[in-house]
Design a protein around this motif. Structure first.
Motif, mmCIF file in Angstrom:
data_model
loop_
_atom_site.group_PDB
_atom_site.id
_atom_site.type_symbol
_atom_site.label_atom_id
_atom_site.label_comp_id
_atom_site.label_asym_id
_atom_site.label_seq_id
_atom_site.Cartn_x
_atom_site.Cartn_y
_atom_site.Cartn_z
ATOM 1 N N LYS A 1 -3.147 12.893 -8.994
ATOM 2 C CA LYS A 1 -2.986 12.260 -10.604
ATOM 3 C C LYS A 1 -3.400 10.725 -10.571
ATOM 4 O O LYS A 1 -3.999 10.268 -11.450
ATOM 5 C CB LYS A 1 -1.811 12.535 -11.005
ATOM 6 N N LEU A 2 -2.579 10.181 -9.710
ATOM 7 C CA LEU A 2 -2.730 8.740 -9.525
ATOM 8 C C LEU A 2 -4.411 8.179 -9.188
ATOM 9 O O LEU A 2 -4.852 7.108 -9.607
ATOM 10 C CB LEU A 2 -1.980 8.072 -8.735
ATOM 11 N N LYS A 3 -4.814 9.055 -8.490
ATOM 12 C CA LYS A 3 -6.209 8.837 -7.964
ATOM 13 C C LYS A 3 -7.092 8.809 -9.037
ATOM 14 O O LYS A 3 -8.152 8.054 -9.253
ATOM 15 C CB LYS A 3 -6.665 9.659 -6.904
ATOM 16 N N VAL A 4 -7.137 10.096 -10.075
ATOM 17 C CA VAL A 4 -7.906 10.047 -11.200
ATOM 18 C C VAL A 4 -7.622 8.731 -12.004
ATOM 19 O O VAL A 4 -8.640 8.265 -12.615
ATOM 20 C CB VAL A 4 -7.451 11.237 -12.013
ATOM 21 N N PHE B 1 1.539 2.385 -13.018
ATOM 22 C CA PHE B 1 0.535 2.280 -12.036
ATOM 23 C C PHE B 1 -0.386 1.072 -12.429
ATOM 24 O O PHE B 1 -0.918 0.597 -11.245
ATOM 25 C CB PHE B 1 0.002 3.685 -12.090
ATOM 26 N N GLU B 2 -0.852 1.006 -13.585
ATOM 27 C CA GLU B 2 -1.879 -0.224 -13.597
ATOM 28 C C GLU B 2 -1.432 -1.446 -13.224
ATOM 29 O O GLU B 2 -1.922 -2.344 -12.534
ATOM 30 C CB GLU B 2 -2.183 -0.119 -15.184
ATOM 31 N N ARG B 3 0.112 -1.668 -13.466
ATOM 32 C CA ARG B 3 0.496 -2.972 -13.074
ATOM 33 C C ARG B 3 0.723 -3.137 -11.558
ATOM 34 O O ARG B 3 0.447 -4.298 -10.852
ATOM 35 C CB ARG B 3 1.910 -3.213 -13.508
ATOM 36 N N TYR B 4 0.913 -1.984 -10.934
ATOM 37 C CA TYR B 4 0.914 -1.676 -9.461
ATOM 38 C C TYR B 4 -0.464 -2.006 -8.919
ATOM 39 O O TYR B 4 -0.664 -2.867 -7.998
ATOM 40 C CB TYR B 4 1.290 -0.287 -8.831
ATOM 41 N N ILE C 1 0.740 -1.159 0.056
ATOM 42 C CA ILE C 1 0.070 0.022 0.082
ATOM 43 C C ILE C 1 0.856 1.243 0.053
ATOM 44 O O ILE C 1 0.707 2.077 -0.739
ATOM 45 C CB ILE C 1 -1.062 0.025 1.258
ATOM 46 N N LEU C 2 1.673 1.311 0.906
ATOM 47 C CA LEU C 2 2.704 2.438 0.824
ATOM 48 C C LEU C 2 3.846 2.663 -0.089
ATOM 49 O O LEU C 2 3.840 3.873 -0.563
ATOM 50 C CB LEU C 2 3.842 2.213 1.891
ATOM 51 N N ALA C 3 3.678 1.610 -1.268
ATOM 52 C CA ALA C 3 4.399 1.626 -2.460
ATOM 53 C C ALA C 3 4.042 2.721 -3.417
ATOM 54 O O ALA C 3 4.537 3.282 -4.429
ATOM 55 C CB ALA C 3 4.452 0.209 -3.100
ATOM 56 N N VAL C 4 2.463 2.917 -3.144
ATOM 57 C CA VAL C 4 1.968 3.985 -4.070
ATOM 58 C C VAL C 4 2.228 5.338 -4.097
ATOM 59 O O VAL C 4 2.431 6.046 -4.902
ATOM 60 C CB VAL C 4 0.398 3.897 -4.018
ATOM 61 N N LEU C 5 3.103 5.655 -2.780
ATOM 62 C CA LEU C 5 3.740 6.955 -2.712
ATOM 63 C C LEU C 5 5.118 7.181 -3.079
ATOM 64 O O LEU C 5 5.663 8.174 -3.261
ATOM 65 C CB LEU C 5 3.619 7.107 -1.105
ATOM 66 N N CYS C 6 5.720 6.051 -3.537
ATOM 67 C CA CYS C 6 6.969 6.086 -3.958
ATOM 68 C C CYS C 6 7.015 6.414 -5.636
ATOM 69 O O CYS C 6 5.946 6.770 -6.251
ATOM 70 C CB CYS C 6 7.628 4.808 -3.840
ATOM 71 N N ASP C 7 8.090 5.941 -6.283
ATOM 72 C CA ASP C 7 8.240 6.372 -7.643
ATOM 73 C C ASP C 7 7.534 5.061 -8.459
ATOM 74 O O ASP C 7 8.110 4.260 -8.755
ATOM 75 C CB ASP C 7 9.609 6.498 -8.014
#
Length: 263
Positions: free
Chosen positions: A183-186, A148-151, A138-144
């Motif tokens: 931006k990732l939330k969108v 994103f889709e694969r994540y 979950i924390l990885a979403v804050l990294c680089d």
């Protein structure tokens, strides 16, 4: 406070000029207020004892704070009093979406104090994604995050294995984390609207975060039908597992899959 301490305090209630000169080499010019407000409760973001016996203190910041050195110094003094024989290592982790611009030290008068400041966006998320801990993922979403889709698919693959209540809690944590990556939330919402991902947002979640109102305008049953199709296409789970995951009957799942020529 003992009687001796009170007596001493009374003795210097007015400026004892010679005493002050002996201590400082200067004359006192004005008495200042010597009372301080009661220390307010402090709760650090994370305090751990590491394997080498040292104490690790972490503070996470979503915004730059020019007064951070004073806050970290306050925590340091509290920690050192509590753990006087252990080394104290401190870090400020910047998790905001903007640019890091915070000092990592304080140098005033005779005080020299420092700590680490790290921008989480400079951390490679690969190791977090490979962790066995869902918290790490979950924390990885804050990294680089480069893909994103694969994540998201990786995280969803873990979420669907969890009981409904636990899964909902982790989805909530993910949505909160994405508040700091608008931006990732969108992008996540777009993926969900396209039904490429079997990530179910409950009505309660949608009320707390109106940004994710997926499915509720169409009605609960229609939303569940779309979720069944998405989960089956993405993960090829059997009808009984999909039913348990979405809290519907196995017969309902089989009916939906047949209607969509998937059984």
């Amino acid at each position: 406070m003992g009687k001796f301490d009170i007596t001493l305090r009374d003795a210097i209630g007015k400026i004892p000029q010679k005493f002050v000169q002996l201590l400082t080499g200067q004359r006192g010019t004005k008495l200042l207020d010597n009372t301080f407000p009661a220390v307010k409760e402090r709760k650090a973001d994370l305090i751990l004892e590491l394997e080498d016996g040292s104490i690790f203190h972490l503070e996470m910041q979503t915004k730059n704070d020019k007064n951070m050195p004073f806050r970290m110094l306050e925590y340091y003094t509290l920690l050192k009093q509590k753990y006087p024989d252990k080394p104290i290592n401190q870090m400020v982790l910047f998790v905001g979406d903007g640019k890091l611009n915070m000092p990592d030290s304080l140098q005033v008068d005779n005080l020299h104090f420092g700590y680490q400041v790290v921008d989480i966006k400079t951390i490679e998320c690969k190791e977090l994604l490979e962790s066995d801990s869902l918290e790490d993922k979950i924390l990885a979403v804050l990294c680089d995050v480069k893909d994103f889709e694969r994540y998201i698919k990786t995280v969803v693959g873990e979420l669907v294995k969890l009981p409904e209540k636990e899964r909902a809690d982790y989805i909530r944590k993910l949505l909160i984390s994405l508040d700091y990556r608008p931006k990732l939330k969108v992008r996540l919402k777009n993926l969900m609207e396209e039904r490429k991902l079997p990530l179910t947002i409950t009505e309660e979640m949608a009320k707390k975060d109106p940004f994710f109102d997926l499915g509720f305008k169409k009605g609960k049953e229609e939303a569940k039908k779309e979720a069944i199709v998405s989960i089956y296409k993405e993960l090829k789970l059997p009808a009984n597992k999909i039913a348990k995951m979405l809290n519907v009957s196995k017969e309902f799942v089989e009916k939906v899959l047949k209607e969509n020529n998937l059984l």
